[in-house]
Design a protein around this motif. Structure first.
Motif, PDB file in Angstrom:
ATOM      1  N   THR A  88       0.831  -1.204   0.000  1.00  0.00           N
ATOM      2  CA  THR A  88       0.000   0.000   0.000  1.00  0.00           C
ATOM      3  C   THR A  88       0.865   1.253   0.000  1.00  0.00           C
ATOM      4  O   THR A  88       0.558   2.242  -0.679  1.00  0.00           O
ATOM      5  CB  THR A  88      -0.927   0.002   1.225  1.00  0.00           C
ATOM      6  OG1 THR A  88      -1.772  -1.160   1.177  1.00  0.00           O
ATOM      7  CG2 THR A  88      -1.801   1.238   1.251  1.00  0.00           C
ATOM      8  N   GLN A  91       2.029   1.835  -3.462  1.00  0.00           N
ATOM      9  CA  GLN A  91       0.943   2.357  -4.297  1.00  0.00           C
ATOM     10  C   GLN A  91       0.682   3.828  -4.009  1.00  0.00           C
ATOM     11  O   GLN A  91       0.538   4.638  -4.938  1.00  0.00           O
ATOM     12  CB  GLN A  91      -0.335   1.561  -4.040  1.00  0.00           C
ATOM     13  CG  GLN A  91      -0.338   0.176  -4.660  1.00  0.00           C
ATOM     14  CD  GLN A  91      -1.708  -0.447  -4.538  1.00  0.00           C
ATOM     15  OE1 GLN A  91      -2.698   0.091  -5.010  1.00  0.00           O
ATOM     16  NE2 GLN A  91      -1.766  -1.591  -3.911  1.00  0.00           N
ATOM     17  N   ASN A  95       1.060   6.834  -6.605  1.00  0.00           N
ATOM     18  CA  ASN A  95      -0.136   7.563  -7.030  1.00  0.00           C
ATOM     19  C   ASN A  95      -0.176   9.002  -6.537  1.00  0.00           C
ATOM     20  O   ASN A  95      -1.027   9.779  -6.981  1.00  0.00           O
ATOM     21  CB  ASN A  95      -1.384   6.804  -6.571  1.00  0.00           C
ATOM     22  CG  ASN A  95      -1.589   5.522  -7.336  1.00  0.00           C
ATOM     23  OD1 ASN A  95      -1.476   5.496  -8.556  1.00  0.00           O
ATOM     24  ND2 ASN A  95      -1.872   4.437  -6.636  1.00  0.00           N
ATOM     25  N   ASN A 133      -7.165   5.643  -8.546  1.00  0.00           N
ATOM     26  CA  ASN A 133      -6.071   5.337  -7.621  1.00  0.00           C
ATOM     27  C   ASN A 133      -5.418   6.610  -7.093  1.00  0.00           C
ATOM     28  O   ASN A 133      -5.067   6.695  -5.902  1.00  0.00           O
ATOM     29  CB  ASN A 133      -5.026   4.463  -8.319  1.00  0.00           C
ATOM     30  CG  ASN A 133      -5.532   3.070  -8.618  1.00  0.00           C
ATOM     31  OD1 ASN A 133      -6.456   2.587  -7.973  1.00  0.00           O
ATOM     32  ND2 ASN A 133      -4.943   2.415  -9.598  1.00  0.00           N
ATOM     33  N   ASP A 136      -7.788   8.104  -4.550  1.00  0.00           N
ATOM     34  CA  ASP A 136      -7.782   7.343  -3.295  1.00  0.00           C
ATOM     35  C   ASP A 136      -6.564   7.686  -2.440  1.00  0.00           C
ATOM     36  O   ASP A 136      -6.670   7.832  -1.213  1.00  0.00           O
ATOM     37  CB  ASP A 136      -7.791   5.842  -3.589  1.00  0.00           C
ATOM     38  CG  ASP A 136      -9.147   5.348  -4.075  1.00  0.00           C
ATOM     39  OD1 ASP A 136     -10.142   6.064  -3.859  1.00  0.00           O
ATOM     40  OD2 ASP A 136      -9.204   4.259  -4.673  1.00  0.00           O
TER      41      ASP A 136
END
Length: 358
Positions: A88, A91, A95, A133, A136
């Protein structure tokens, strides 16, 4: 959005073309305090940490720019009450790069929903999944910044909508499944069986090995989420594993070239699959992640609940239902059709040859 403004008691000195920053209370007065040198870049978390220390305040730095806010968020990850897995973190870091690129050197306090909405729409015009993404990751950071740390006083993601979800990764067709089971050999065959019957991501399948077996199932912490599902070893997979050589390390070992005998990485396994897919038109459109969809649909068809499948596969209940909704609708429709036919059969009125009803 305007340029960066300096906090109270901080002044800039320009000397020989270079900028220097100092903290000094009461500067220019008879009661001037100690002059404290600060880092040279006010857009870094180190600058704001030094500023807070000069004021006698400990804790997280107070960011002024969006870059600094992101840096501060990333520095805070180890201290979060709800830990972020390494997957995570990777990511979120990836992002948040479009956010840095768009507004990195601008004040975080000036970012507004209209700015975020414009960027998300721009990204989503060609890549809606990527746009979701990015949103988020930004939303997660803003929730944190608006929480007890009180680094933001507003939420610039408020009201910004996701793009509609697509159908997700397409499950393999029955023809593709049958072809793979009949044709695949070696490491690719092992990869296929492990993926189809555990429903794990490719990043986790390449790490599975005998040491992960646990009382008739697999227990392996997922790389992306950190979750530890317990995946039953179903008879089809158990029979296949029985034909494999038992050795330490992962099941998937490279068989050719300089890396023979070494474990596969995720990218290396992708390359092996891509080469095989290119040879056979029947595999057009098939992707490794589609086998994850096949796994959950198979379990749902066997009567397991979304919560049970979530525990077995390590997928959210929402995502299980997302993958299974077509299969569920089809099953519901077939059940209705069967009931309809049975009901009508009981109501059929037969006639004698003379025209009288039976």
């Amino acid at each position: 959005m305007s340029s960066v403004s300096l906090p109270r008691h901080v002044h800039r000195v320009l000397s020989r073309g270079r900028e220097y920053y100092y903290y000094q209370e009461g500067r220019g007065t008879p009661h001037a305090g100690e002059r404290i040198k600060l880092p040279n870049d006010p857009q870094t978390p180190e600058f704001w940490q030094a500023y807070r220390q000069a004021r006698g305040i400990s804790g997280l730095p107070v960011p002024n720019t969006i870059n600094a806010l992101i840096d501060t968020y990333e520095l805070a990850w180890p201290t979060l009450q709800r830990k972020l897995s390494k997957g995570t973190q990777e990511q979120y870091r990836r992002n948040l790069k479009p956010i840095r690129k768009a507004w990195g050197h601008l004040p975080a306090s000036s970012l507004r929903p209209s700015h975020v909405d414009k960027l998300i729409r721009k990204i989503g015009a060609e890549r809606p999944g990527a746009a979701n993404n990015v949103l988020d990751a930004l939303r997660a950071m803003c929730r944190w910044a608006n929480g007890p740390v009180e680094l933001l006083s507003h939420d610039p993601t408020q009201g910004v909508a996701h793009f509609a979800k697509g159908e997700g990764h397409v499950p393999w067709t029955q023809e593709q499944l049958a072809f793979a089971e009949k044709t695949f050999t070696g490491a690719l065959r092992r990869f296929y069986f492990l993926s189809r019957y555990t429903g794990q991501r490719i990043s986790d399948v390449v790490r599975l090995g005998p040491n992960d077996e646990d009382g008739g199932g697999f227990s392996l912490r997922q790389k992306k989420t950190g979750a530890r599902p317990w995946c039953p070893i179903f008879p089809e997979l158990e029979a296949e594993i029985a034909t494999w050589e038992r050795r330490p390390g992962p099941y998937l070992i490279q068989e050719e070239g300089k890396s023979a005998g070494k474990p596969f990485s995720e990218n290396q396994m992708w390359k092996v699959f891509d080469r095989e897919r290119a040879k056979h038109p029947v595999l057009a459109g098939a992707k490794p992640h589609g086998l994850r969809a096949n796994a959950v649909i198979r379990l749902r068809a066997a009567g397991y609940t979304a919560l049970q499948i979530s525990d077995m596969v390590g997928m959210s209940v929402e995502m299980v239902e997302h993958y299974c909704r077509h299969a569920d609708r089809k099953a519901s429709g077939q059940a209705i059709l069967k009931e309809y036919r049975e009901r009508n059969e009981t109501q059929i009125v037969k006639h004698w040859k003379n025209g009288k009803q039976e």
